[in-house]
Design a protein around this motif. Structure first.
Motif, short mmCIF file in Angstrom:
data_model
loop_
_atom_site.label_atom_id
_atom_site.label_comp_id
_atom_site.label_asym_id
_atom_site.label_seq_id
_atom_site.Cartn_x
_atom_site.Cartn_y
_atom_site.Cartn_z
N PHE A 96 0.83 -1.19 0.00
CA PHE A 96 0.00 0.00 0.00
C PHE A 96 0.87 1.26 0.00
CE2 PHE A 96 -2.34 -3.16 2.67
CZ PHE A 96 -3.29 -3.50 1.71
N ALA A 97 0.39 2.29 -0.66
CA ALA A 97 1.07 3.58 -0.62
C ALA A 97 0.95 4.16 0.80
CB ALA A 97 0.46 4.54 -1.63
N PRO A 98 2.03 4.64 1.39
CA PRO A 98 2.01 5.06 2.80
C PRO A 98 1.01 6.17 3.12
CG PRO A 98 4.26 4.84 2.01
CD PRO A 98 3.38 4.72 0.81
N MET A 99 0.86 7.16 2.24
CA MET A 99 0.02 8.31 2.58
C MET A 99 -1.45 7.96 2.68
SD MET A 99 2.16 10.59 3.20
CE MET A 99 1.00 11.90 3.52
N GLY A 100 -1.86 6.80 2.19
CA GLY A 100 -3.26 6.42 2.30
C GLY A 100 -3.56 5.57 3.52
N LEU A 101 -2.56 5.31 4.33
CA LEU A 101 -2.74 4.39 5.45
C LEU A 101 -3.22 5.11 6.71
CD1 LEU A 101 0.48 2.19 5.05
CD2 LEU A 101 -1.87 1.60 4.42
N VAL A 102 -4.05 4.41 7.48
CA VAL A 102 -4.56 4.93 8.76
C VAL A 102 -4.03 4.03 9.88
CG1 VAL A 102 -6.61 5.39 10.15
CG2 VAL A 102 -6.64 5.84 7.68
N PRO A 205 2.05 15.34 6.60
CA PRO A 205 1.38 16.64 6.47
C PRO A 205 0.06 16.74 7.22
CG PRO A 205 2.21 15.90 4.34
CD PRO A 205 2.41 14.77 5.29
N ILE A 206 -0.61 15.64 7.49
CA ILE A 206 -1.90 15.71 8.19
C ILE A 206 -1.74 16.18 9.63
CG2 ILE A 206 -2.93 13.94 6.71
CD1 ILE A 206 -2.62 11.95 8.99
N HIS A 207 -0.52 16.14 10.15
CA HIS A 207 -0.28 16.52 11.54
C HIS A 207 0.29 17.94 11.70
CE1 HIS A 207 -1.03 12.41 12.65
NE2 HIS A 207 0.01 11.96 11.97
N LEU A 208 0.69 18.57 10.61
CA LEU A 208 1.52 19.76 10.74
C LEU A 208 0.75 21.08 10.77
CD1 LEU A 208 4.51 18.72 8.44
CD2 LEU A 208 4.19 18.34 10.91
N TYR A 209 -0.03 21.33 9.74
CA TYR A 209 -0.73 22.62 9.61
C TYR A 209 -2.15 22.37 9.09
CZ TYR A 209 3.99 24.60 9.82
OH TYR A 209 5.27 24.93 10.20
N PRO A 210 -3.08 23.27 9.39
CA PRO A 210 -4.44 23.11 8.83
C PRO A 210 -4.43 23.00 7.31
CG PRO A 210 -4.45 24.76 10.57
CD PRO A 210 -3.00 24.41 10.33
N THR A 212 -2.05 21.91 5.20
CA THR A 212 -1.53 20.64 4.69
C THR A 212 -2.47 19.49 5.03
OG1 THR A 212 -0.17 20.36 6.69
CG2 THR A 212 0.87 21.39 4.78
N ALA A 213 -3.18 19.59 6.16
CA ALA A 213 -4.13 18.54 6.53
C ALA A 213 -5.36 18.57 5.61
CB ALA A 213 -4.55 18.71 7.98
N LYS A 214 -5.80 19.79 5.24
CA LYS A 214 -6.96 19.90 4.36
C LYS A 214 -6.71 19.28 3.00
CE LYS A 214 -8.92 23.98 6.63
NZ LYS A 214 -9.16 25.45 6.55
N ALA A 215 -5.47 19.27 2.58
CA ALA A 215 -5.13 18.65 1.29
C ALA A 215 -5.39 17.16 1.30
CB ALA A 215 -3.67 18.93 0.96
N PHE A 216 -5.47 16.57 2.51
CA PHE A 216 -5.73 15.13 2.63
C PHE A 216 -7.11 14.85 3.23
CE2 PHE A 216 -1.17 15.49 2.28
CZ PHE A 216 -0.84 14.42 1.46
N GLY A 217 -7.99 15.87 3.22
CA GLY A 217 -9.37 15.65 3.60
C GLY A 217 -9.73 15.92 5.04
N PHE A 218 -8.80 16.47 5.84
CA PHE A 218 -9.10 16.78 7.24
C PHE A 218 -9.43 18.27 7.38
CE2 PHE A 218 -6.44 13.00 7.46
CZ PHE A 218 -7.10 12.22 8.40
N PRO A 219 -10.36 18.62 8.27
CA PRO A 219 -10.69 20.04 8.44
C PRO A 219 -9.59 20.84 9.11
CG PRO A 219 -11.90 18.70 10.02
CD PRO A 219 -11.23 17.75 9.08
N SER A 220 -8.71 20.15 9.84
CA SER A 220 -7.57 20.80 10.49
C SER A 220 -6.50 19.73 10.71
CB SER A 220 -7.97 21.44 11.80
OG SER A 220 -6.87 22.13 12.39
N ASN A 221 -5.30 20.15 11.14
CA ASN A 221 -4.28 19.15 11.44
C ASN A 221 -4.68 18.35 12.68
OD1 ASN A 221 -3.79 21.80 12.59
ND2 ASN A 221 -1.86 21.04 13.40
#
Length: 293
Positions: A96-102, A205-210, A212-221
């Motif tokens: 699996f590609a790492p950035m898609g993993l939870v 990036p999902i942990h760093l800034y709002p 960069t997190a929004k780019a992966f579907g999160f409302p904030s980091n």
């Protein structure tokens, strides 16, 4: 089996960039970037003669809330293994590609405390690719040994969302376990992900800034799951036995900044703990400590 030995921790900066590439349209499908499908790679990554950097440990303790001690926090060996985790997940043989993993679950067994001045060996491999509703699960298995003695081990369970999937083949370790209510509030700053990322090397990036997190579907980091687990164990540090297994399940991400509530209770011989939202009773983490003989 292929064994790869590292004389120092892999640099996570280049590996994080490598992890992002498969998520980029067109580039992600190129040879040398596209990940293989179907099975876990028969690869073992190893570091030997690992010594703890006392300054790094001090920073980790500060970020996670652990007191000074002559033994390592139970979550700290994960720091020594994280670069190996990234090397394994960015290998194109990994399914699996790492950035898609939870990061869905984590299990740590401390067979005995590790002294801050002890030298240890680390081994990492992938295992147990299996179906899960709306995708698949895969484990990253880490072991730490000292002079041939197994002293610490971890199972990091990752979820990959994709079409297909199916029912999980074995029950989840914390199925039916709910986080207890608590009264201890933790106010978490918006920079928590950056602070923990700096000490752990996990600069997803999902942990760093709002932004960069929004780019992966999160409302904030969001907070790192391993920070939440570490902070929870630091809160019950004086109640932990010398040898134990702790299972944790990350149920909902913690948006930053925010306030959460920590609680714990004894159930028979086990210690159950959890982290919930302060405004809404959503469970972010539930965990259970089981003493080992």
């Amino acid at each position: 089996m292929v064994i790869r030995t590292f004389d120092k921790a892999p640099s996570t900066g280049p590996l994080m960039l490598k992890a992002v590439l498969p998520a980029i349209p067109v580039i992600g499908g190129l040879p040398g970037v596209r990940h293989a499908k179907g099975s876990v790679p028969d690869i073992v990554l190893e570091r030997t003669g690992v010594r703890t950097d006392h300054a790094h440990l001090e920073t980790y303790n500060e970020v996670c809330g652990f007191p000074r001690s002559d033994v390592l926090p139970a979550t700290y060996p994960h720091m020594a293994a994280f670069g190996l985790h990234m090397s394994l997940m960015t290998d194109t043989a990994f399914p699996f590609a790492p950035m898609g993993l939870v990061h869905l679950r984590n299990t740590i067994t401390q067979h005995r405390p590790i002294g801050v001045d002890e030298t240890f060996d680390v081994s990492v491999r992938a295992a147990d690719l299996r179906p899960f509703p709306k995708g698949s699960l895969v484990d990253i298995v880490t072991t730490v040994s000292i002079a041939g003695e197994l002293v610490w081990e971890e199972i990091t369970t990752l979820f990959s969302r994709h079409t297909g999937g199916g029912a999980e083949t074995s029950p989840a370790p914390l199925a039916g376990v709910e986080a207890p209510d608590g009264v201890v509030h933790w106010k978490l700053g918006g920079d928590l992900g950056r602070r923990y990322g700096a000490v752990s090397g996990d600069r997803n990036p999902i942990h760093l800034y709002p932004l960069t997190a929004k780019a992966f579907g999160f409302p904030s980091n969001i907070a790192h799951g391993m920070w939440t687990l570490a902070r929870s164990l630091s809160a019950i540090q004086n109640r932990l036995p010398a040898a134990f297994t702790v299972d944790a399940e990350f149920r909902k991400p913690i948006l930053l900044p925010g306030t959460v509530v920590f609680g714990s209770r004894v159930v028979e011989d086990d210690l159950v703990f959890g982290v919930k939202g302060a405004k809404k009773p959503v469970t972010h983490l539930v965990g259970r400590v089981v003493p080992q003989a």
